[in-house]
Enzyme design. Structure first.
Site: not given
Length: 404
Positions: A145, A230, A259
């Protein structure tokens, strides 16, 4: 229905009527939050055990971050990259230093950062590695994801994320996550990068086998392929290290961050790499109006300063060890498996006890907010500022729900 119940019902009905149904949130309407706790429109308090998918690593309303944002709001919030501003250079320098790299390319969201990393790898492949134009390929892992843009969902194996968005972007080779042999076999002379999550969050907090990341680092170095990590969810303290790759002593060629970099205050993301990688860009070839804006830089600078001391990483280590000890005591009963690292766990519930959504709803009724994924799995990722007492209270509620 009471007056307070009507307040929640009205908000939910309005959202249902006027927003696209691309999310299925729990039926709670948050009005205020502080630290690890949120309060809804009816005054009910909830322990946040999700932390905005790690965007709120430092808790709600962290005073240092709010003060940094407020001070910047009174000065300047946006210039666009058409001009320099006085927070930009410091942000790039400090974040690069935290990562042990040379250069930063700032964006806003995690998906934008992943898209930027894809473009970076392809451009590097053509200009530095010498791959023929239009032939660059990137290896990714199944069950990944990385975001929801058209290019990113092109290499998703999740039907909900992938279906109905074709035609899809070519140039990606999907291999099983954690399978170093399959990854190595997939590398060709046209491979420019391997893009991986050091821990797969959306898939259920999947930790790869020991030695996997180190093996990826070795083979990518041998084959002149960029290792792109990531770390949008796994980075910036969540696993007990600044970056999850550190658990295997691995330094990738490219970090993709987001984030927690914005401290739960503003969206901030970045691609961080050496100058021989990010140096492939020339003016006009990539950009973002809000990327690297003064407000974002001011908040992110404070995030970097907070991480530099190691306090949050240490909290994630100590509380994470406690979290996993307690969760593993449940395995064999209502819990089938527990995975994760630091203050991050994927908990597979016995389907006979309910779906992940049903377990999440029962926890909500007891004042704990979590998120389900993939059937009967729930994810726990409380803010790193959570107290041990509050963490234990949240775990007590989970035990109570599983014993119902």
């Amino acid at each position: 229905m009471s007056t307070t119940d009507a307040t929640t019902a009205a908000a939910l009905a309005s959202a249902e009527a006027h927003s696209a149904h691309n999310y299925h949130p729990l039926p709670v309407v948050v009005a205020e939050a502080e630290g690890a706790w949120m309060t809804d429109v009816e005054g009910r308090r909830f322990l946040d055990m999700l932390a905005g998918y790690s965007a709120l690593n430092f808790g709600h309303g962290n005073r240092r971050l709010i003060d940094a944002a407020k001070a910047q709001l009174d000065r300047v919030t946006l210039t666009s990259r058409a001009f320099h501003h006085d927070r930009f250079a410091a942000f790039c320098a400090e974040l690069a230093a935290l990562c042990g790299k040379d250069m930063v390319l700032p964006m806003n969201t995690g998906a934008e950062a992943v898209e930027t990393a894809v473009k970076t790898a392809r451009k590097w492949g053509y200009r530095v590695k010498g791959v023929p134009d239009g032939r660059a390929r990137i290896i990714v892992a199944a069950d990944n994801f990385h975001g929801r843009t058209t290019t990113i969902v092109s290499f998703s194996t999740d039907p909900e994320a992938h279906a109905d968005y074709g035609p899809y972007t070519p140039g990606f080779d999907i291999v099983p996550y954690g399978d170093l042999e399959a990854l190595t076999a997939a590398i060709t002379d046209e491979t420019v990068a391997v893009l991986l999550e050091p821990i797969q969050g959306e898939a259920g907090v999947l930790v790869p086998p020991p030695g996997y990341l180190a093996g990826v680092r070795e083979v990518t170095r041998e084959r002149n392929v960029l290792f792109v990590a990531d770390e949008i969810q796994s980075g910036l303290g969540r696993t007990g290290k600044t970056f999850a790759c550190e658990h295997e002593g691995v330094v990738p060629d490219v970090y993709v961050l987001g984030k927690a970099l914005g401290g739960g205050v503003v969206p901030v993301s970045a691609v961080v790499a050496s100058s021989d990688v990010l140096g492939v860009f020339r003016p006009g070839e990539h950009g973002s109006t809000f990327g690297g804006n003064p407000l974002a830089c001011a908040v992110a600078l404070e995030v970097v300063a907070m991480l530099r001391g190691g306090e949050y990483q240490q909290r994630a280590t100590e509380l994470g060890d406690h979290l996993h000890r307690e969760l593993n005591l449940l395995v064999g009963g209502a819990v089938r498996a527990v995975r994760g690292r630091g203050l991050w766990a994927g908990v597979d519930i016995d389907p006979a006890r309910g779906t992940g959504r049903q377990i999440s709803e029962r926890l909500m009724e007891r004042g704990v907010l979590v998120k389900d994924t993939h059937g009967s799995t729930i994810r726990l990722a409380p803010p790193l500022v959570i107290s041990k007492e509050d963490l234990d209270w949240g775990l007590d509620q989970l035990r109570a729900v599983l014993s119902e």
